[in-house]
Design a protein around this motif. Sequence first.
Motif, PDB file in Angstrom:
ATOM      1  N   ARG A 157      89.058  17.846   6.003  1.00 50.27           N
ATOM      2  CA  ARG A 157      88.071  18.100   7.070  1.00 50.27           C
ATOM      3  C   ARG A 157      86.788  17.309   6.821  1.00 50.27           C
ATOM      4  O   ARG A 157      86.157  16.825   7.776  1.00 50.27           O
ATOM      5  CB  ARG A 157      87.785  19.597   7.172  1.00 50.27           C
ATOM      6  N   SER A 181      87.406  16.889  16.227  1.00 54.21           N
ATOM      7  CA  SER A 181      87.606  18.314  16.510  1.00 54.21           C
ATOM      8  C   SER A 181      88.995  18.702  16.015  1.00 54.21           C
ATOM      9  O   SER A 181      90.002  18.161  16.486  1.00 54.21           O
ATOM     10  CB  SER A 181      87.490  18.575  18.012  1.00 54.21           C
ATOM     11  N   ASP A 232      91.741  25.176  14.267  1.00 58.79           N
ATOM     12  CA  ASP A 232      91.692  26.160  13.189  1.00 58.79           C
ATOM     13  C   ASP A 232      93.016  26.904  13.120  1.00 58.79           C
ATOM     14  O   ASP A 232      93.642  27.185  14.143  1.00 58.79           O
ATOM     15  CB  ASP A 232      90.566  27.178  13.429  1.00 58.79           C
ATOM     16  N   LYS A 262      96.110  25.754  20.176  1.00 58.04           N
ATOM     17  CA  LYS A 262      95.254  24.619  20.543  1.00 58.04           C
ATOM     18  C   LYS A 262      94.545  24.869  21.875  1.00 58.04           C
ATOM     19  O   LYS A 262      95.115  25.399  22.817  1.00 58.04           O
ATOM     20  CB  LYS A 262      96.112  23.355  20.642  1.00 58.04           C
ATOM     21  N   ASN A 282      90.154  20.851  23.890  1.00 58.84           N
ATOM     22  CA  ASN A 282      89.217  19.904  23.296  1.00 58.84           C
ATOM     23  C   ASN A 282      89.628  19.389  21.915  1.00 58.84           C
ATOM     24  O   ASN A 282      89.074  18.404  21.443  1.00 58.84           O
ATOM     25  CB  ASN A 282      87.825  20.558  23.187  1.00 58.84           C
ATOM     26  N   GLU A 283      90.548  20.077  21.256  1.00 55.94           N
ATOM     27  CA  GLU A 283      90.839  19.714  19.872  1.00 55.94           C
ATOM     28  C   GLU A 283      91.661  18.432  19.795  1.00 55.94           C
ATOM     29  O   GLU A 283      92.635  18.241  20.528  1.00 55.94           O
ATOM     30  CB  GLU A 283      91.561  20.869  19.187  1.00 55.94           C
ATOM     31  N   GLN A 284      91.234  17.566  18.865  1.00 59.99           N
ATOM     32  CA  GLN A 284      91.842  16.246  18.733  1.00 59.99           C
ATOM     33  C   GLN A 284      92.934  16.199  17.670  1.00 59.99           C
ATOM     34  O   GLN A 284      93.904  15.453  17.811  1.00 59.99           O
ATOM     35  CB  GLN A 284      90.759  15.221  18.368  1.00 59.99           C
ATOM     36  N   ASP A 327      92.785   8.209  18.626  1.00 64.48           N
ATOM     37  CA  ASP A 327      92.372   9.105  17.540  1.00 64.48           C
ATOM     38  C   ASP A 327      93.197   8.828  16.284  1.00 64.48           C
ATOM     39  O   ASP A 327      92.665   8.794  15.176  1.00 64.48           O
ATOM     40  CB  ASP A 327      92.546  10.565  17.959  1.00 64.48           C
TER      41      ASP A 327
END
Length: 488
Positions: A288, A295, A298, A303, A306-308, A328
């Motif tokens: 991390r 992003s 967690d 998911k 927005n999480e990449q 990405d």
Amino acid sequence: MMKHTPKPVIMIIIDTLMTTPLEEAVQTGYAPALHFFMENGRYIPHVVSSFPTMSVNIESTLLTGTYADQHRVPALIWYDEERKRIVNCGTGIKEVIASGFSQFLEDMYVRLNNNYLSKQVKTIHEELAEQGLTSGSINAFVYRGHIVRLVDVPRRLQIMSETESPWAVHTPNTWSLGSFAKVRPFTFTPQTFSGNYKAGFQELKYLLKEKQLPDFMMCGIQDLDLRIHLKGPMDLHGIHKIDRELQHVLNLYPSWEHALEACTWILLSDNGHASMGHKRSHYVIDLRKLLHGFSIIDKGRTKDQNEQLALAVNQRTAFIYSLKHESDKKSVIHRLKKDHRIDIIAWKENGTIQVASGEKEGQFSFSAGSGWVDKYHQYWSIAGDEKLLDLTIKHGVIHYGAYPDGLARLSSSLHSHKGNYLVVTAKPGYEFKDKASPTHLGGAAHGSLHKQESLVPMIVAGTETLPSSDRLVDFKPWLMELLLGKEE
């Protein structure tokens, strides 16, 4: 056509038993039982495990005779694209809690065998049942068989979770797993998730005493792995404790030689360990922090839009998933290449597998098919700097160095489950970390493609036959031959 009546086969998998400490324990008198098997059988010091070198992946390979591209159990932890969440099959208590304890219980004890292990392949338990033979499993997490059982969740785990029982699981004829199921009546050995080494051997002894041993018995002994994580690879006391229980098993026979006449014995490890450094800031690769600015999903959550990225850390190997844009993944690769602690960076691209490194310059690519052949009669097209995977070509044959069967094992991992992801491994002495994943400073860790974790010892006694190759993935046909006998 008549068949020889085969001897029962007892396979004891001693988690993390390694060649050098095994040989030292035998030479110094710490392991009389293992010494007896070595002296009266065949000792193979280097057998190639599967990849990643994590328990459920290895058990799946051993039982199905396939790598993860076919059995579909990628590792202990991975991102499930269909469910849009992390699947955790037991990487560490903090990470289990972060992922959700109830979810972990169902992933590990129900979905692993019922859903994740591909139904396109058969386990040895299933194939033996089709041949009219019996089989059993003690303390193995992968055990799928032909018998449907309803299993109650142990009360201690019910209190800690919100799972509902009973569970329907598919098992072999004889099945024992911690507090979930036992073969001995009225037992009080403390155990929950899986049986400890004493409980495992007690289950085996009970079957021998009561003459209930199935044709094939697989018994997992996990305790040594926990000791080596803490104390490092050269902990001989753990081997001594396991050997003492093994002596008790042999003492059930009129003589130890009678044990070899009665059964075929296979004593096998599943993975090795690499010694870890002591300084956290240097030897622990915090993904991390390394991927700051992205992003990242967690654990314990599905998911969102927005999480990449998603991370799945298996000690010295990690899967890094690109959840939105191909750009990405390219940015992640660029960043990983700058960290000298990272050994291998691999990904799929245009039908090939690309390999780079944080430690070495250059790039390498390969794909299965025509081209060069390796010692396992597998053909590969290769291009670029083969030193990234420590390959050498002599007389038209690919030879493996630091990464045994590296092309097939790395390819299988990159085809083991759906998703757009990287496979990355750490140099020996280093390991990866996510928020709650366990670390092993001053001890040892495993998971990577490196030979320190990939080469394991095996002892075979009570038979003259051996597997066709030195790879776990090739053991299933040999086991079937031992159990079915030869027609005459």
